[in-house]
Write an enzyme that holds these catalytic residues in place. Structure first.
Site: not given
Lengths: 462, 462
Positions: A280, A292, A326-327, A354
């Site tokens: 992501h 991340d 995504e977060e 991820d």
């Protein structure tokens, strides 16, 4: 049970391997690794992404810059077609004023290191001041009820268990406090929530992350505090009452376009068959998002670069998808999955990285229950012999948040599993910067992904 | 071939495991890991050793302080008997004036980042100035011969191959330049040697390490230079001649006592049977020796602490040996082995951790050829089932420099194998400090060692 299945399949795999295929496969897997370590671009790409775009929460200008950067990087690879896919997100913006202050009935007041949780609302201009009540679980909140919690600030302080070897399992057992804790406390009349950061270590770095408000309770503000401050607050509560003053002012702008980025090499034999590889592109707003998940993005792109530079022409379409949001919403994943499920393409597999740019240890495999056992038997039988010499291990387990919605396509879903011990030093903190990634570890993760995709592409999984 | 044996044995192991034993073993192995992560002392002990004694080359005052520190730490563990074993070493002391300067025929002169090699002699007060000749191997030195090399400074510049995944293998293929390069160059009349540092990365940190002078050639001075400086020097040599001025003044004081430290729990059933677990206490003089090998020392001591704290009473004597002089002589290993071979004790196994305090990946096994296959079959069959669930792998391979001399005892020799990717960032440099070690990675290495020793002690290897 899964362990037992794995065990049986491993025996089967080892006994029944066809050695002819395996020699060729081993040679190519080794070549991919050497190429990644010596000619790979992932590390340079990661530097450019982290330093060029910086923190890039979905919906932000930085995210738009990140889209430009990775699109240009993908275009550097000959034969790769690049496009974007529109994704509508709610753009959450941290405000400039975040404060959590503890005011003990005995002892000195102090400022806690804090970060508002993603998607949270603010306290309003005046902030909130109330007695704090420490709890260790959502159930304890239900049990204490309105009588004990109405008008209070709830402090979730169950630590992420350092005794669990697989750090992600420890995270999974603690993160309900952050995700669901605010609404559960609100249902009992709490005014606000503070949550102990999700890390096994004791340090001064608050870890943000998203919460999910339930529709059954009022929305209340929520912030994460550092583990050192959590320990200090808990100690102080043993001596008497503590008031917390909390103030923050995040806001959310709905309906922003924050696209997925897609780059692909068309399959030479079956262009309609697709293997997705992704990470992501969005990160938290306080970090460069190196582990991340900048690492996952550049590793996915590296797969295409390695194939090109080694002259490997995939039979199937290899598609890099760099997901948005995504977060704090997964809208990128949802949008892509909807288009995939409605398309005439056949999805063979999807692989996500991820879990940080650390030394790769293996892969976990997931799929629709109707095909999972067959897939896992086949990959263990056909691919493990080419991979285990380099220390890789295969297990049944989760894949990645962005590719899980592809399950209805019956694709095999795969998660890259790097060594997890250092991940929660960085996860969702300001420490997650380019310098925290080791070049060889990052490159080997890319090589692991490229190797597995080569094996799937060349030999199939059915 | 080893791989094929491993493969066959793995099948055997998986098919023939007795599951009763394994369940109990798995439970204990898991308990050891949890205990190490939550109650372990290795990380605190490492801090005290690194910060308390500092750089501790054998023979130095700092080494004597290190002996006191680890002896006191061992005495903290109830039931542990602590003693020292005298070891006579040659104490090599770096001098205060080390310089390597490059003076190109075209372009500006500059100072290279350098460190004298351990056991090297100095240049004398006036230093040495001569044209430099770049070579990539010892064979090239022989080929160039006296005609090209007499009166010159030889520059070994074969890089440590970054394309090799297992970093120690790359080290093994490059380190002959440092160990034997000076004497080979001296045999052709060279006046001095500079060696490219042993790391895959390009950086500014020189890596020291020991050389071994041959008796067939004059002793000449030798220093390591950083990889960045090696690249720069090599580039400059493509444009024309470069003179090197080198000057250093190390000295060696022979016959110093620099003891091994030994701590043990006597076996409850067979005190005369011994399992050795160790690391080396000496470090290079420029570093805190955290990864190399403070980590191995505290992990070995942790084995005793974990057994005590879990109430496990070993059947056999578990002996921690912290060896002296691994870095520049191996006299600690030789002294211990001589006493072991002459004793009436029976050596079951010896395990060393000397590959850094990184996340453990498995073990390599070695032994006298008459017993190696039997041992490896037995450990694979009996112990792998309890260890592989945590991701550990077993292979035949080297063990550790300090325990290899124990081979005549027919002990099984075992090396802990941590992830090797970051090791050569730190190895023999000033960067090898406590802060470079991650607490969870260190603790897991100790847990891995304690688990294997528990299995050997409880179930035997014969």
């Amino acid at each position: 049970m899964y362990k037992f299945i794995t065990f049986c399949l491993l025996i089967l795999a080892k006994v029944s391997t066809s050695y002819g295929q395996s020699d060729e496969a081993i040679a190519m897997v080794n070549k991919i690794h050497t190429q990644a370590l010596t000619q790979g671009k992932s590390y340079d790409w990661l530097r450019a992404l982290c330093k060029g775009a910086g923190p890039r929460i979905s919906g932000s200008l930085a995210y738009s810059n990140a889209v430009k950067i990775v699109s240009a990087q993908l275009k550097e690879i000959p034969g790769v077609e690049v496009r974007t896919q529109d994704v509508t997100v709610n753009y959450w913006q941290r405000g400039p004023r975040e404060t959590v202050e503890a005011i003990p009935s005995r002892g000195k007041k102090w400022i806690l290191k804090s970060l508002a949780l993603g998607n949270s609302i603010g306290t309003g201009f005046k902030g909130i001041k109330a007695d704090v009540v420490e709890v260790s679980s959502l159930d304890e909140v239900d049990k204490l009820g309105k009588e004990k919690l109405a008008g209070k600030i709830v402090f979730y302080n169950r630590r992420m268990d350092p005794g669990i070897i697989k750090s992600f399992n420890a995270y999974g057992r603690a993160s309900d406090q952050r995700v669901s804790g605010p609404s559960r406390a609100a249902a009992q009349g709490a005014l606000g929530v503070i949550v102990r950061s999700m890390t096994q270590e004791l340090d001064d770095y608050p870890h943000t992350g998203s919460l999910r408000y339930s529709e059954d309770a009022p929305k209340i503000p929520a912030l994460a505090i550092s583990t050192n401050d959590a320990e200090k607050l808990s100690a102080q509560l043993k001596n008497g009452k503590v008031e917390i003053f909390m103030k923050d002012d995040p806001k959310t702008i709905n309906g922003k376009n924050s696209p997925n980025v897609i780059g692909e090499i068309k399959g030479s034999e079956s262009p309609e068959k697709v293997i997705v590889v992704g990470g992501h592109l969005d990160s938290w707003d306080v970090a460069e998002g190196a582990h991340d998940d900048g690492a996952g993005c550049v590793q996915a792109m590296e797969v295409l670069h390695l194939f090109h530079s080694l002259g490997y022409k995939p039979k199937n379409t290899i598609r890099v998808v760099l997901f948005s949001n995504e977060e704090n919403g997964l809208e990128g994943a949802r949008t892509y999955a909807a288009s995939a499920i409605n398309s005439r393409e056949k999805y063979i597999a999807a692989i996500e990285s991820d879990a940080g740019g650390f030394s790769p240890r293996g892969f976990t495999f997931d799929a629709d229950t109707s095909v999972l056992k067959t897939y896992f038997r086949n990959v263990s039988k056909n691919f493990l012999p080419a991979m285990e010499g380099l220390g890789y291990q295969f297990e049944i387990g989760g894949s990645g948040a962005d590719i899980t919605p592809l399950k209805p396509t019956k694709a095999m879903l795969v998660g890259l599993r790097p060594d997890p011990q250092r991940y929660f030093d960085f996860h969702h903190t300001a420490r997650d910067v380019f310098e925290a990634v080791h070049p060889r570890e990052l490159k080997l993760g890319a090589a692991a992904m490229a190797s597995l995709i080569y094996l799937i592409d060349a030999y199939g999984i059915e």
